[in-house]
Design a protein around this motif. Structure first.
Motif, PDB file in Angstrom:
ATOM      1  N   GLN A 169      48.377  29.989  38.349  1.00 48.18           N
ATOM      2  CA  GLN A 169      50.047  29.618  37.940  1.00 48.18           C
ATOM      3  C   GLN A 169      50.246  30.534  36.774  1.00 48.18           C
ATOM      4  O   GLN A 169      49.103  30.783  35.839  1.00 48.18           O
ATOM      5  N   ALA A 170      51.215  30.948  36.358  1.00 43.27           N
ATOM      6  CA  ALA A 170      51.629  31.465  35.238  1.00 43.27           C
ATOM      7  C   ALA A 170      51.184  30.781  33.875  1.00 43.27           C
ATOM      8  O   ALA A 170      51.518  29.468  33.844  1.00 43.27           O
ATOM      9  N   GLY A 171      50.654  31.727  32.663  1.00 44.92           N
ATOM     10  CA  GLY A 171      49.921  30.781  31.657  1.00 44.92           C
ATOM     11  C   GLY A 171      48.659  30.560  32.029  1.00 44.92           C
ATOM     12  O   GLY A 171      48.052  30.508  30.585  1.00 44.92           O
ATOM     13  N   GLY A 172      48.025  30.667  32.982  1.00 49.32           N
ATOM     14  CA  GLY A 172      46.624  30.538  33.473  1.00 49.32           C
ATOM     15  C   GLY A 172      45.780  31.580  32.796  1.00 49.32           C
ATOM     16  O   GLY A 172      46.087  32.642  32.431  1.00 49.32           O
ATOM     17  N   SER A 173      44.525  31.598  33.280  1.00 44.58           N
ATOM     18  CA  SER A 173      43.340  32.201  32.876  1.00 44.58           C
ATOM     19  C   SER A 173      42.417  32.560  34.014  1.00 44.58           C
ATOM     20  O   SER A 173      42.511  31.719  34.926  1.00 44.58           O
ATOM     21  N   LEU A 174      41.993  33.720  34.345  1.00 42.35           N
ATOM     22  CA  LEU A 174      40.932  34.112  35.215  1.00 42.35           C
ATOM     23  C   LEU A 174      40.141  35.213  34.535  1.00 42.35           C
ATOM     24  O   LEU A 174      40.368  35.923  33.666  1.00 42.35           O
ATOM     25  N   ARG A 175      38.805  35.137  35.052  1.00 40.85           N
ATOM     26  CA  ARG A 175      37.915  36.178  34.553  1.00 40.85           C
ATOM     27  C   ARG A 175      37.443  37.023  35.578  1.00 40.85           C
ATOM     28  O   ARG A 175      36.944  36.508  36.828  1.00 40.85           O
ATOM     29  N   LEU A 176      37.390  38.322  35.394  1.00 39.96           N
ATOM     30  CA  LEU A 176      36.855  39.119  36.471  1.00 39.96           C
ATOM     31  C   LEU A 176      35.437  39.611  36.075  1.00 39.96           C
ATOM     32  O   LEU A 176      35.141  39.942  34.691  1.00 39.96           O
ATOM     33  N   SER A 177      34.438  39.827  36.810  1.00 35.41           N
ATOM     34  CA  SER A 177      33.215  40.482  36.393  1.00 35.41           C
ATOM     35  C   SER A 177      32.964  41.687  37.308  1.00 35.41           C
ATOM     36  O   SER A 177      33.454  41.599  38.495  1.00 35.41           O
ATOM     37  N   CYS A 178      32.006  42.718  36.837  1.00 35.26           N
ATOM     38  CA  CYS A 178      31.825  43.893  37.348  1.00 35.26           C
ATOM     39  C   CYS A 178      30.307  44.132  37.036  1.00 35.26           C
ATOM     40  O   CYS A 178      30.197  44.697  36.063  1.00 35.26           O
ATOM     41  N   ALA A 179      29.442  44.067  38.204  1.00 36.18           N
ATOM     42  CA  ALA A 179      28.102  44.343  38.043  1.00 36.18           C
ATOM     43  C   ALA A 179      27.764  45.734  38.451  1.00 36.18           C
ATOM     44  O   ALA A 179      28.243  46.087  39.731  1.00 36.18           O
ATOM     45  N   ALA A 180      27.316  46.390  37.590  1.00 33.54           N
ATOM     46  CA  ALA A 180      26.751  47.975  37.990  1.00 33.54           C
ATOM     47  C   ALA A 180      25.416  47.934  38.255  1.00 33.54           C
ATOM     48  O   ALA A 180      24.408  47.398  37.585  1.00 33.54           O
ATOM     49  N   SER A 181      25.067  48.598  39.303  1.00 36.73           N
ATOM     50  CA  SER A 181      23.540  49.001  39.648  1.00 36.73           C
ATOM     51  C   SER A 181      23.340  50.490  39.860  1.00 36.73           C
ATOM     52  O   SER A 181      24.482  51.271  39.872  1.00 36.73           O
ATOM     53  N   GLY A 182      22.309  50.800  39.866  1.00 34.11           N
ATOM     54  CA  GLY A 182      21.913  52.148  40.055  1.00 34.11           C
ATOM     55  C   GLY A 182      21.626  52.984  38.574  1.00 34.11           C
ATOM     56  O   GLY A 182      21.153  52.210  37.583  1.00 34.11           O
TER      57      GLY A 182
END
Length: 124
Positions: free
Chosen positions: A13-26
């Motif tokens: 919902q608006a006002g909330g939070s999320l976290r994205l992750s991005c794992a790199a390999s190679g």
């Protein structure tokens, strides 16, 4: 070659939070910038945040003060913490790496490796 695998995202919902992750390999040693981009339906992909290998960060004006990009070099992972989310933040989010000699931080066309994308939906 760099491979990027994203996780996180979802609906909030608006006002909330999320976290994205991005794992790199190679072969990640050569990367100059890691960035987060987003694309809403019917709109062009746009830069959201970027981080230089030495830690300097850049943000789009629309997310300054709300989003934070960070990296854990030991884990070869970049994060995007998104707070105070708004309905207009709804989009598919992509992480990307720029390994060329010229990497304008938030410019889509200079990034040559991309994650698979993850949907972020913010309801008002």
């Amino acid at each position: 070659e760099v491979q990027l695998v994203q996780s996180g995202g979802g609906s909030v919902q608006a006002g909330g939070s999320l976290r994205l992750s991005c794992a790199a390999s190679g072969y990640t040693y050569s990367r100059n910038y890691m960035g987060w981009f987003r694309q809403a339906p019917g709109k062009e992909r746009e830069g959201v945040a970027a981080i230089y290998a030495l830690g300097r960060t850049y943000y789009a004006d629309s997310v300054k003060g709300r989003f934070t990009i960070s990296q854990d070099n030991a884990k070869n992972t970049v994060y995007l913490q998104m707070n105070s989310l708004k309905a207009e933040d709804t989009a598919m989010y992509y992480c990307a790496a720029c390994t060329g000699s010229w990497c304008p931080p938030l410019t889509v066309r200079y990034y040559n490796y991309w994650g698979q994308g993850t949907q972020v939906t913010v309801s008002s």
